[in-house]
Design a protein around this motif. Structure first.
Motif, mmCIF file in Angstrom:
data_model
loop_
_atom_site.group_PDB
_atom_site.id
_atom_site.type_symbol
_atom_site.label_atom_id
_atom_site.label_comp_id
_atom_site.label_asym_id
_atom_site.label_seq_id
_atom_site.Cartn_x
_atom_site.Cartn_y
_atom_site.Cartn_z
ATOM 1 N N LEU A 1 0.827 -1.212 0.000
ATOM 2 C CA LEU A 1 0.000 0.000 0.000
ATOM 3 C C LEU A 1 0.859 1.259 0.000
ATOM 4 C CD1 LEU A 1 -2.735 -1.128 2.566
ATOM 5 C CD2 LEU A 1 -3.012 -0.846 0.088
ATOM 6 N N HIS A 2 1.924 1.268 0.811
ATOM 7 C CA HIS A 2 2.807 2.441 0.841
ATOM 8 C C HIS A 2 3.478 2.649 -0.511
ATOM 9 C CE1 HIS A 2 2.503 3.799 4.945
ATOM 10 N NE2 HIS A 2 2.729 2.580 5.429
ATOM 11 N N ASN A 3 3.909 1.565 -1.147
ATOM 12 C CA ASN A 3 4.561 1.692 -2.452
ATOM 13 C C ASN A 3 3.609 2.258 -3.500
ATOM 14 O OD1 ASN A 3 6.921 0.671 -1.418
ATOM 15 N ND2 ASN A 3 6.687 -1.363 -2.302
ATOM 16 N N LEU A 4 2.375 1.761 -3.518
ATOM 17 C CA LEU A 4 1.410 2.231 -4.509
ATOM 18 C C LEU A 4 0.981 3.673 -4.236
ATOM 19 C CD1 LEU A 4 -0.845 -0.936 -4.959
ATOM 20 C CD2 LEU A 4 1.032 -0.142 -6.413
ATOM 21 N N LEU A 5 0.774 4.007 -2.961
ATOM 22 C CA LEU A 5 0.397 5.387 -2.628
ATOM 23 C C LEU A 5 1.551 6.346 -2.895
ATOM 24 C CD1 LEU A 5 -1.597 4.731 0.665
ATOM 25 C CD2 LEU A 5 -2.528 5.565 -1.508
ATOM 26 N N GLY A 6 2.774 5.930 -2.565
ATOM 27 C CA GLY A 6 3.929 6.775 -2.869
ATOM 28 C C GLY A 6 4.097 6.988 -4.354
ATOM 29 N N ASN A 7 3.846 5.955 -5.145
ATOM 30 C CA ASN A 7 3.933 6.093 -6.593
ATOM 31 C C ASN A 7 2.857 7.040 -7.115
ATOM 32 O OD1 ASN A 7 4.929 4.960 -9.324
ATOM 33 N ND2 ASN A 7 2.738 4.574 -9.416
ATOM 34 N N ALA A 8 1.645 6.947 -6.545
ATOM 35 C CA ALA A 8 0.565 7.848 -6.966
ATOM 36 C C ALA A 8 0.884 9.298 -6.613
ATOM 37 C CB ALA A 8 -0.753 7.419 -6.309
ATOM 38 N N MET A 9 1.461 9.533 -5.429
ATOM 39 C CA MET A 9 1.854 10.896 -5.052
ATOM 40 C C MET A 9 2.954 11.426 -5.960
ATOM 41 S SD MET A 9 1.906 11.849 -1.013
ATOM 42 C CE MET A 9 3.205 10.696 -0.691
ATOM 43 N N HIS A 10 3.838 10.510 -6.363
ATOM 44 C CA HIS A 10 4.951 10.905 -7.239
ATOM 45 C C HIS A 10 4.442 11.356 -8.605
ATOM 46 C CE1 HIS A 10 9.144 11.003 -8.338
ATOM 47 N NE2 HIS A 10 8.933 10.200 -9.379
ATOM 48 N N HIS A 11 3.270 10.837 -9.021
ATOM 49 C CA HIS A 11 2.720 11.176 -10.335
ATOM 50 C C HIS A 11 1.359 11.871 -10.200
ATOM 51 C CE1 HIS A 11 5.542 7.811 -11.133
ATOM 52 N NE2 HIS A 11 5.769 8.447 -12.261
ATOM 53 N N ILE A 12 1.167 12.589 -9.112
ATOM 54 C CA ILE A 12 -0.120 13.239 -8.867
ATOM 55 C C ILE A 12 -0.392 14.294 -9.935
ATOM 56 C CG2 ILE A 12 0.670 15.156 -7.411
ATOM 57 C CD1 ILE A 12 -1.678 14.304 -5.489
ATOM 58 N N GLY A 13 -1.692 14.447 -10.261
ATOM 59 C CA GLY A 13 -2.073 15.370 -11.321
ATOM 60 C C GLY A 13 -2.258 16.795 -10.847
ATOM 61 N N PRO A 14 -2.686 17.679 -11.739
ATOM 62 C CA PRO A 14 -2.877 19.096 -11.387
ATOM 63 C C PRO A 14 -3.906 19.315 -10.294
ATOM 64 C CG PRO A 14 -2.887 18.783 -13.778
ATOM 65 C CD PRO A 14 -2.944 17.425 -13.167
ATOM 66 N N ASP A 15 -4.847 18.372 -10.136
ATOM 67 C CA ASP A 15 -5.868 18.540 -9.093
ATOM 68 C C ASP A 15 -5.359 18.137 -7.711
ATOM 69 O OD1 ASP A 15 -5.623 15.848 -9.492
ATOM 70 O OD2 ASP A 15 -7.763 15.448 -9.758
ATOM 71 N N ASN A 16 -4.107 17.603 -7.643
ATOM 72 C CA ASN A 16 -3.497 17.201 -6.367
ATOM 73 C C ASN A 16 -4.339 16.161 -5.615
ATOM 74 O OD1 ASN A 16 -1.299 18.853 -6.765
ATOM 75 N ND2 ASN A 16 -2.152 20.563 -5.595
ATOM 76 N N ALA B 1 -2.080 -2.839 -13.853
ATOM 77 C CA ALA B 1 -2.190 -1.385 -13.935
ATOM 78 C C ALA B 1 -2.949 -1.015 -15.201
ATOM 79 C CB ALA B 1 -0.808 -0.734 -13.942
ATOM 80 N N ASN B 2 -3.790 -0.009 -15.085
ATOM 81 C CA ASN B 2 -4.511 0.561 -16.235
ATOM 82 C C ASN B 2 -4.166 2.043 -16.305
ATOM 83 O OD1 ASN B 2 -5.893 -1.971 -16.504
ATOM 84 N ND2 ASN B 2 -7.309 -1.303 -14.894
ATOM 85 N N SER B 3 -4.064 2.551 -17.507
ATOM 86 C CA SER B 3 -3.678 3.954 -17.626
ATOM 87 C C SER B 3 -4.166 4.533 -18.948
ATOM 88 C CB SER B 3 -2.151 4.097 -17.530
ATOM 89 O OG SER B 3 -1.770 5.463 -17.555
ATOM 90 N N THR B 4 -4.471 5.816 -18.911
ATOM 91 C CA THR B 4 -4.835 6.576 -20.101
ATOM 92 C C THR B 4 -4.026 7.861 -20.100
ATOM 93 O OG1 THR B 4 -7.098 5.683 -20.033
ATOM 94 C CG2 THR B 4 -6.714 7.655 -21.373
ATOM 95 N N LEU B 5 -3.349 8.127 -21.198
ATOM 96 C CA LEU B 5 -2.521 9.329 -21.281
ATOM 97 C C LEU B 5 -3.371 10.576 -21.068
ATOM 98 C CD1 LEU B 5 -0.041 8.645 -24.239
ATOM 99 C CD2 LEU B 5 0.485 8.858 -21.818
ATOM 100 N N GLY B 6 -2.877 11.434 -20.205
ATOM 101 C CA GLY B 6 -3.564 12.681 -19.921
ATOM 102 C C GLY B 6 -4.660 12.583 -18.885
ATOM 103 N N GLU B 7 -5.014 11.353 -18.464
ATOM 104 C CA GLU B 7 -6.091 11.177 -17.498
ATOM 105 C C GLU B 7 -5.634 10.534 -16.194
ATOM 106 O OE1 GLU B 7 -9.382 9.147 -19.203
ATOM 107 O OE2 GLU B 7 -9.522 10.495 -20.939
ATOM 108 N N GLY B 8 -4.529 9.809 -16.226
ATOM 109 C CA GLY B 8 -4.014 9.210 -15.004
ATOM 110 C C GLY B 8 -3.870 7.706 -15.096
ATOM 111 N N SER B 9 -3.525 7.100 -13.966
ATOM 112 C CA SER B 9 -3.263 5.662 -13.896
ATOM 113 C C SER B 9 -3.964 5.068 -12.686
ATOM 114 C CB SER B 9 -1.758 5.391 -13.801
ATOM 115 O OG SER B 9 -1.056 5.999 -14.867
#
Length: 344
Positions: free
Chosen positions: A242-257, A326-334
């Motif tokens: 959980l920490h690894n996934l949350l840290g990764n999400a924070m590392h790639h957080i979008g403009p809406d924070n 993992a699922n992802s869309t460019l410009g929308e997030g992961s």
């Protein structure tokens, strides 16, 4: 009469009675032909024996060559593999035991090749990642020693860089050691039954301070309290995931924070956890390799990090036998997810 001509004969008779009349039938033949046949066979038998022996030897040699050819291939391929040629494969079309042995050899060669490549990548990437903090530590230490002098502000700033790079170096070493233990099977899961939804809630609470400091928002989406989210797993390892996934999400957080931790139970005995962000997303070319050790997408080039967090996550989930992806869309997030099962 010729003495060499046999006068032996064989007679066969049968007597039958019909009322007062008696009938007898007698067949008689000479044994001379049998003696002649025996003489001819006696002359031919040595040659027949020699021919049969020669045929047996040739057939045995051809059969042994045909039978041992796959084994010879396997032996030769084994020597090549031992000499470092990890690309060697054995082509045995048969489906018998030897064919299965060849298939197992090819699988083994593939795994050995993969392990060797991972080892080379590990050495190359670790040496590269170690070089940068060591260079900075040395450079700033020399600056503090030779140039800073009595300027406390500069000295403090440069010492902060040394401390940060030392922490980074320590984190890299710890990550490498943890991944090595997980990949080798040294650290095995100590499974117990616990509520994964409750663990996610506890982990999310630990991010309140860092979110408040950086202006981030962690949305926690949990199922109804009545929903059973009990699984059989190692709590400490799942917390690390959980920490690894949350840290990764924070590392790639979008403009809406905003990043999201979502828990649901799609079916009885299965708990699905998702960690999503609204960042730049991952390309289709990069997505299949995102869990590989040290892999960085082109958009991540130059960013701070060890590159081992998702690899450690993968090793932990594989050791538990849990599905992940993992699922992802460019410009929308992961969205990174895993499904934990209650295996009790």
């Amino acid at each position: 009469m010729d003495k060499n001509v046999s006068t032996r004969q064989m007679a066969v008779g049968r007597v039958a009675k019909n009322g007062d009349e008696i009938y007898s039938v007698i067949f008689c033949t000479s044994l001379a032909r049998i003696d002649e046949a025996g003489v001819v066979l006696g002359q031919l038998m040595p040659w027949i024996f020699l021919c049969l022996m020669a045929f047996s030897v040739v057939a045995s040699w051809l059969f042994s060559r045909w039978f041992t050819k796959p084994l010879t291939k396997l032996s030769h391929a084994t020597r090549q593999l031992a000499e470092g040629d990890y690309s060697v494969r054995v082509n045995v079309p048969e489906t018998d035991e030897i064919g299965l042995l060849a298939a197992d050899f090819n699988h083994m060669a593939g795994e050995v090749s993969r392990a060797a490549q991972l080892q080379r990548d590990l050495l190359a990437n670790v040496s590269h990642d170690l070089r940068t903090p060591l260079t900075l530590i040395k450079g700033y230490a020399e600056t503090v020693r030779d140039l800073t002098g009595d300027n406390p502000e500069k000295r403090t700033a440069q010492l902060d860089v040394i401390v940060d790079e030392t922490d980074r170096l320590s984190g890299l070493v710890n990550s490498v050691m943890e991944l090595s233990k997980m990949s080798s099977g040294t650290d095995k899961p100590e499974k117990v039954r616990f509520d994964l939804s409750q663990l996610c809630e506890e982990v999310a609470q630990r991010y309140e301070a860092v979110c408040a400091q950086n202006g981030y928002t962690l949305k926690l989406e949990l199922p109804d309290p009545e929903t059973d989210c009990t699984i059989s797993a190692d709590p400490a390892m799942m917390e690390r995931v959980l920490h690894n996934l949350l840290g990764n999400a924070m590392h790639h957080i979008g403009p809406d924070n905003v990043f999201i931790l979502r828990v649901n139970a799609p079916e009885k005995g299965t708990v699905r956890v998702e960690v999503a962000d609204h960042g730049a997303g991952i390309t289709k070319e990069d997505l299949p390799y995102i869990f590989d050790r040290y892999y960085r997408s082109r958009s991540d080039a130059g960013k701070v990090g060890t590159g081992l967090g998702l690899s450690i996550t993968k090793a932990i989930l594989q050791s538990h036998g849990f599905r992940f992806g993992a699922n992802s869309t460019l410009g929308e997030g992961s969205c990174f997810w895993f499904e934990a099962k209650d295996q009790a």
